[in-house]
Every structure is written in structure tokens, then in C-alpha cells.
Motif scaffolding. Structure first.
Motif, short mmCIF file in Angstrom:
data_model
loop_
_atom_site.label_atom_id
_atom_site.label_comp_id
_atom_site.label_asym_id
_atom_site.label_seq_id
_atom_site.Cartn_x
_atom_site.Cartn_y
_atom_site.Cartn_z
N SER A 272 0.83 -1.20 0.00
CA SER A 272 0.00 0.00 0.00
C SER A 272 0.87 1.25 0.00
O SER A 272 2.03 1.22 0.44
CB SER A 272 -0.91 0.00 1.23
N ALA A 273 0.29 2.33 -0.50
CA ALA A 273 1.02 3.60 -0.55
C ALA A 273 0.14 4.70 0.01
O ALA A 273 -1.09 4.64 -0.07
CB ALA A 273 1.40 3.93 -1.99
N ILE A 274 0.81 5.69 0.60
CA ILE A 274 0.11 6.89 1.07
C ILE A 274 0.72 8.08 0.37
O ILE A 274 1.95 8.20 0.29
CB ILE A 274 0.26 7.05 2.60
N VAL A 275 -0.13 8.97 -0.14
CA VAL A 275 0.34 10.23 -0.71
C VAL A 275 -0.17 11.32 0.21
O VAL A 275 -1.36 11.34 0.55
CB VAL A 275 -0.22 10.43 -2.14
N THR B 76 7.51 3.11 7.58
CA THR B 76 6.44 2.08 7.59
C THR B 76 5.05 2.71 7.62
O THR B 76 4.06 1.99 7.62
CB THR B 76 6.61 1.17 8.82
N GLY B 77 4.98 4.02 7.71
CA GLY B 77 3.66 4.63 7.72
C GLY B 77 3.72 6.12 8.02
O GLY B 77 4.80 6.73 8.08
N LEU B 78 2.54 6.68 8.19
CA LEU B 78 2.39 8.13 8.37
C LEU B 78 1.61 8.41 9.65
O LEU B 78 0.58 7.78 9.90
CB LEU B 78 1.63 8.69 7.17
N ARG B 79 2.11 9.36 10.43
CA ARG B 79 1.37 9.80 11.63
C ARG B 79 0.40 10.89 11.20
O ARG B 79 0.80 11.83 10.50
CB ARG B 79 2.33 10.37 12.68
N VAL B 80 -0.84 10.74 11.61
CA VAL B 80 -1.85 11.72 11.21
C VAL B 80 -2.71 12.12 12.40
O VAL B 80 -2.78 11.40 13.39
CB VAL B 80 -2.79 11.19 10.08
N VAL B 81 -3.34 13.28 12.25
CA VAL B 81 -4.36 13.71 13.21
C VAL B 81 -5.63 13.98 12.41
O VAL B 81 -5.61 14.76 11.45
CB VAL B 81 -3.92 14.99 13.97
N ARG B 82 -6.71 13.33 12.78
CA ARG B 82 -8.00 13.50 12.08
C ARG B 82 -8.66 14.80 12.53
O ARG B 82 -8.33 15.34 13.59
CB ARG B 82 -8.93 12.34 12.41
N ALA B 83 -9.64 15.24 11.75
CA ALA B 83 -10.32 16.50 12.05
C ALA B 83 -10.82 16.57 13.49
O ALA B 83 -10.70 17.59 14.15
CB ALA B 83 -11.48 16.70 11.07
N GLY B 84 -11.32 15.46 14.03
CA GLY B 84 -11.83 15.47 15.41
C GLY B 84 -10.73 15.51 16.46
O GLY B 84 -11.01 15.61 17.66
N GLY B 85 -9.46 15.39 16.06
CA GLY B 85 -8.35 15.45 17.00
C GLY B 85 -7.71 14.09 17.30
O GLY B 85 -6.72 14.01 18.03
N ALA B 86 -8.29 13.00 16.73
CA ALA B 86 -7.73 11.68 17.01
C ALA B 86 -6.43 11.48 16.23
O ALA B 86 -6.37 11.73 15.03
CB ALA B 86 -8.74 10.61 16.60
N LEU C 147 4.98 2.63 1.11
CA LEU C 147 5.60 3.83 0.51
C LEU C 147 4.78 5.05 0.91
O LEU C 147 3.56 5.03 0.83
CB LEU C 147 5.59 3.69 -1.02
N VAL C 148 5.47 6.10 1.37
CA VAL C 148 4.82 7.37 1.68
C VAL C 148 5.42 8.44 0.76
O VAL C 148 6.64 8.55 0.64
CB VAL C 148 5.03 7.77 3.17
N VAL C 149 4.55 9.18 0.09
CA VAL C 149 5.02 10.26 -0.80
C VAL C 149 4.54 11.59 -0.25
O VAL C 149 3.33 11.80 -0.08
CB VAL C 149 4.47 10.07 -2.24
N ASP C 150 5.46 12.47 0.06
CA ASP C 150 5.11 13.80 0.55
C ASP C 150 4.90 14.75 -0.63
O ASP C 150 5.84 15.04 -1.37
CB ASP C 150 6.23 14.33 1.46
N GLY D 228 11.30 3.70 1.42
CA GLY D 228 9.84 3.82 1.53
C GLY D 228 9.34 5.24 1.69
O GLY D 228 8.23 5.46 2.16
N PHE D 229 10.14 6.22 1.29
CA PHE D 229 9.70 7.62 1.42
C PHE D 229 10.18 8.42 0.22
O PHE D 229 11.32 8.26 -0.24
CB PHE D 229 10.27 8.22 2.71
N LEU D 230 9.30 9.28 -0.30
CA LEU D 230 9.64 10.17 -1.42
C LEU D 230 9.04 11.54 -1.16
O LEU D 230 8.09 11.68 -0.39
CB LEU D 230 9.06 9.65 -2.74
N VAL D 231 9.56 12.53 -1.83
CA VAL D 231 9.03 13.90 -1.76
C VAL D 231 8.91 14.39 -3.20
O VAL D 231 9.81 14.15 -4.01
CB VAL D 231 9.98 14.83 -0.97
N MET D 232 7.82 15.08 -3.54
CA MET D 232 7.72 15.58 -4.92
C MET D 232 6.91 16.88 -5.04
O MET D 232 6.33 17.35 -4.06
CB MET D 232 7.15 14.51 -5.85
N GLY D 233 6.91 17.44 -6.22
CA GLY D 233 6.16 18.68 -6.47
C GLY D 233 6.82 19.88 -5.79
O GLY D 233 8.05 19.93 -5.61
#
Ligand SMILES: Cc1cc2nc3c(=O)[nH]c(=O)nc-3n(C[C@H](O)[C@H](O)[C@H](O)COP(=O)(O)OP(=O)(O)OC[C@H]3O[C@@H](n4cnc5c(N)ncnc54)[C@H](O)[C@@H]3O)c2cc1C
Length: 459
Positions: A7-10, A152-162, A170-173, A307-312
Motif C-alpha cells: 500500500s502507498a500513502i500520498v 512504515t507509515g504516516l502519523r496523522v491527526v484527524r479533524a476530530g483530534g484523534a 511507501l509514503v510520498v510527501d 519507503g519515502f519520497l518527496v515531490m512537487g
């Protein structure tokens, strides 16, 4: 951490991120695009892309790349009223005070608003099998393997604060010029990339106007050291002009009607003023400040996690004088596809080298050009000075020689590398053109706007 297989995350659902997702949808079973903004349906401006209220157009190579990734997109957009213009016969370019000779070039650009383009590309991405968009979800950092060598992944915070960690191979920034990737890397013990920066202090003011369909397609007026103000005017869907004007080193156009109109009269060419003066404004003018062009040199890093890239824009964001940023992101997406065709081994190094090659050309033309302005700090290497001096002569020749004009627009459009401008055939034409201009005493003039329809331009 959620389970993941292939799986990939952009990160970032703007042009760069959406195009990366399109490419990854072929190689990865699941692709999640993580976007901080809550995305509305349709073509609307949003907080995370403040530049979308300012003049945007799509150059020939960017349009071709988008068409390659989303067949039929050009037709879809033109059916929605987006003007497709020959960049040389339709659009007017004023460089070094010289109006580039108009002639058919076969280079087709699109006068599509940033919001409409993004919304149509987003709809295409949403329809791809295995791709999902998680909006209202802000990335805060990377998760890594126990030895710290692999993302191995991305740390996120959802709109509700979770807060949570989304797992991925693969994570692409693609979070744009405000990307936090350098500090994410440092927090994991990796070096941050070196940054090339040219402070230009651009201040744009932009306003939309109603367009008479019989009017021109657009105009791009580049500032000169003697006359540093510039502007761009692009015919877009819904019979409207988007006009952006500005100066460097903080010289901002006023936002009020009279001040904005008066500012357009101070550009090196009257092309924009003669439209703005009589056209009906659609809404108020808005401001955008662009402090510096900056380029993060990821391709120079020796150590980088797998497992990490940056683009744009997260890699390079530069003076939009020639409107190249989205085209760069599109060509980078094609480069990513080529890299993935050869597997994921050493992917980051291979991709960053390929992206650097894509960025080199627009960086040299746009940012090298900024160094013509005496107040702009930065190293004026011998090569920068030589290229700028040559381009000055090229613009003289391009005033009368369509082949020279076309050669320049092919480079600006990312179809040819800048070296092509120095090829013997073009160099000879430049020499002949400057010689005949000298003989006829041809210095840049404030030419009158041609009576026939034309197009818009940039600083
Ligand atoms: C005034 C101006 C005029 C321009 N004109 C043109 C033009 O005519 N033609 C052209 O091709 N280019 C133009 N550009 C350049 C173009 O806008 C950019 O190159 C292009 O938008 C790059 O897209 P991107 O996807 O890399 O980044 P961005 O468009 O900046 O998008 C970044 C995305 O990441 C999201 N994001 C940010 N942080 C987070 C986070 N922590 N978590 C989750 N999501 C996050 C944002 O909300 C946003 O959606 C212009 C730029 C400016 C400033």
C-alpha cells in the motif's frame, strides 16, 4: 497500526499528490491520499492551495503529461469551456520588453483555472480502483521500522483530534512548499536536504474580469531590471480573465480598483492594462506573497530512509513567472512511473535524481532570470550571467523570428532542455536577429497592444 500489503500513502491532494496517486494506483494495491483540508465537491478555492486564486495556466508539456495520465482530460476540460490556445500564435509573451513574434507553434496550453483543473483531476483519481482520499486529516510525521531504516507509515491527526498511524510500504510527501519533510527526517536522525534559495519578495495581486469571447487568449509580461513589474492575464472557462500583477522585493500592487488598474499601466507592456481598463471586475482583488524560490536538494543526500519520497513544490517551488509548477509536478509523476517500472530498489535515490533533471531547466530559466534584478541576493555565477546575457539577445531576435520564439517557448514549456537554445541553428538566428536589430536601432519599446485577440502573462 493498520495492516497493509503493498500500500502507498500520498500526503497532499493537490496537483502533485493527485498525479502521484494516479501513478501509484498501477503499482500498489491500495493508495490513500491524505489531505488536511476538508474537500468540497466541484471547483472551489480552498485554504491549503492559496495560490489557486491567482493566474494559473497549463503549459504544453504539462498538458501532454496530464493527458498521458488521464486520457481525454483535454477534451473534458475544453467541453467545460476551458480555452485551449496555441502558446505562440494565441498567447502574447513580452520578455525583456520585446513582444515575442506570433506564429502557429503547435504548442497547446490550457487556460484552466487551478480550482477546475484540480477538481477534474481529483474526480479522475477518486474513480481509480484501490484509491481513496482521506480528507480532513493532517500528516504530522513518519513512522519507521525498529532499525529506523524504513518508513512504515504516516502519523496523522484527524479533524476530530484523534491521532493515529496509517501503515504503508511507501509514503510520498506532496504537501507543497510548506513541506515538513526536512524536519521529519531530522527527527529520525537523517540529514535534512541542503536548500538553494533566492529571495525574490514577489507580491502578487490578482483579480478576475469578465471576458468578451472575441478578446485575446492571454498575455505574459515579464519584468526587466529597468522595469521590474510584471503580470499575467489568462483567458479561462466561464468567459473570464484572471489577471495577476506584481513586483519584486515587496513592490505590491494595490488591491483597490483604481490602484490595481493604475498598477497595470506601469508594466513594460500595455497589453494587460488595455483589457483591465475596460473590463468588468468579477469580485475583489486578492494578494499572494511569495518570499523566495527554494529548491531542496534531496538528490544530494547520502542517507535517506527507504519507503519515502518527496515531490512537487515540496521539492522545488520557484518564481511562477512562466507558470511551470504544475507542469513540473506532472513530468515528475511520469518520472516516478519510469522509476517504479524498474522496481522499488533504491527508489528514492533514483527518483530524486530524475526529479532534479526535471527541475533543472525551469529553475535555470525562472530563478536564473531573477538574478538579473540587482536587489535580489544570490550568486551570479559566470554561467548565470552568460545565460541571462544570451537570453536578452534571444528575446531581441524572437521579436521578429518565429523559429527563435518557438525554441524559447519549447524550453519554457519543458519540451526541450535549455541547451537547445544554444544549438548552432538557433544561436545563428539569435546572432542575425540581434545584428539586424542593432542596424535598425531596435531598442525595447512600449509597443501598443495589437488590435486583434491575444492572451495573458506573468512577471
Ligand atoms: C502566484 C502563483 C501562480 C502560479 N501560476 C502557475 C501557473 O500558471 N502554472 C503552473 O503550472 N503553476 C503555477 N504555479 C505553481 C503551482 O501552483 C504549484 O507548482 C502547484 O500547485 C504544485 O502543487 P503541489 O501539489 O506540489 O503543492 P500544493 O499545490 O501547494 O499542494 C499541497 C497540498 O498539501 C496539503 N497539505 C499541506 N500540509 C499538509 C499536511 N500536513 N497534511 C495533509 N495535507 C497537507 C495542502 O492542503 C495542499 O492540498 C503558481 C504558483 C503561484 C504561487
Amino acid at each position: 497500526m493498520s495492516e497493509h500489503t503493498d500500500s502507498a500513502i500520498v500526503v497532499g491532494a493537490s496537483i502533485g499528490g493527485l498525479l502521484a496517486a494516479r501513478v501509484l494506483s498501477v503499482t500498489h494495491a491500495r493508495v490513500t491520499v491524505v489531505e488536511r483540508d476538508v474537500l468540497a465537491d466541484g471547483a472551489v478555492h480552498r485554504r491549503g492551495v492559496p495560490q489557486s486564486r491567482h493566474a494559473h495556466g497549463l503549459l504544453a508539456r504539462g498538458r501532454e503529461a496530464l493527458e498521458e495520465l488521464f486520457p481525454g482530460l483535454t477534451a473534458e476540460l475544453t467541453a467545460l469551456g476551458v480555452p485551449a490556445a496555441d502558446l505562440q500564435s494565441g498567447f502574447r509573451w513580452v520578455n525583456a520588453g520585446r513582444l515575442l513574434c506570433q506564429a502557429p507553434s503547435g504548442l497547446v496550453g490550457l487556460g484552466v483555472s487551478r480550482a477546475l483543473l484540480e477538481s477534474r483531476v481529483r474526480a479522475r483519481v477518486r474513480a481509480l480502483l484501490g484509491v481513496g482520499i482521506a480528507d480532513g486529516c493532517a500528516a504530522t510525521g513518519l513512522a519507521v521500522s525498529a532499525d529506523g531504516r524504513r518508513v512504515t507509515g504516516l502519523r496523522v491527526v484527524r479533524a476530530g483530534g484523534a491521532a493515529e498511524v496509517l501503515g504503508a510500504d511507501l509514503v510520498v510527501d506532496a504537501t507543497g512548499r510548506g513541506s515538513r519533510a526536512p524536519s521529519w527526517l531530522e527527527s529520525l536522525g537523517y540529514p535534512a536536504p541542503e536548500v538553494d534559495e533566492v529571495p525574490i519578495g514577489l507580491a502578487y495581486a490578482s483579480r478576475a474580469y469578465r471576458r468578451d469571447a472575441s478578446g485575446p487568449d492571454g498575455a505574459a509580461i515579464a519584468g526587466t531590471p529597468a522595469d521590474p513589474r510584471g503580470g499575467v492575464m489568462i483567458a479561462q472557462e466561464d468567459d473570464r480573465w484572471i489577471v495577476s500583477v506584481g513586483g519584486i522585493l515587496g513592490d505590491a500592487a494595490p488591491l483597490d480598483h483604481a490602484g490595481f488598474t493604475a498598477f497595470t499601466a506601469t508594466l513594460p507592456s500595455p497589453l494587460i492594462h488595455e483589457v483591465v481598463r475596460d473590463a468588468e471586475p468579477l469580485g475583489d482583488a486578492v494578494r499572494f506573497r511569495f518570499p523566495a524560490s527554494s529548491r531542496r536538494r534531496y538528490e544530494r543526500l547520502g542517507r535517506f530512509p527507504e519507503g519515502f519520497l518527496v515531490m512537487g513544490d515540496a521539492v522545488a517551488s520557484f518564481d511562477p513567472v512562466y507558470g511551470q509548477g504544475m507542469s513540473v509536478a506532472a513530468v515528475e509523476a511520469l518520472a516516478l512511473r519510469r522509476c517504479l517500472d524498474r522496481g522499488t530498489e533504491d527508489l528514492a535515490h533514483r527518483f530524486f535524481r530524475a526529479a532534479a533533471t526535471v527541475i533543472d531547466s525551469p529553475w535555470r530559466i525562472a530563478v536564473g532570470g531573477d538574478l538579473r534584478f540587482p536587489g535580489v541576493p544570490g550568486p551570479r555565477t559566470r554561467s548565470v550571467r552568460a545565460v541571462n546575457a544570451y537570453l536578452e539577445r534571444l528575446h531581441v531576435a524572437a521579436e521578429h523570428d518565429p523559429a527563435v520564439g518557438r525554441a524559447f517557448l519549447r524550453v519554457v514549456s519543458l519540451l526541450d532542455p535549455p541547451q537547445r537554445l544554444f544549438a548552432p541553428g538557433t544561436a545563428l538566428r539569435v546572432m542575425r536577429g540581434t545584428r539586424s536589430a542593432a542596424l535598425t536601432g531596435g531598442s525595447p519599446v512600449r509597443h501598443a497592444a495589437p488590435a486583434l485577440p491575444g492572451t495573458g502573462g506573468a512577471r
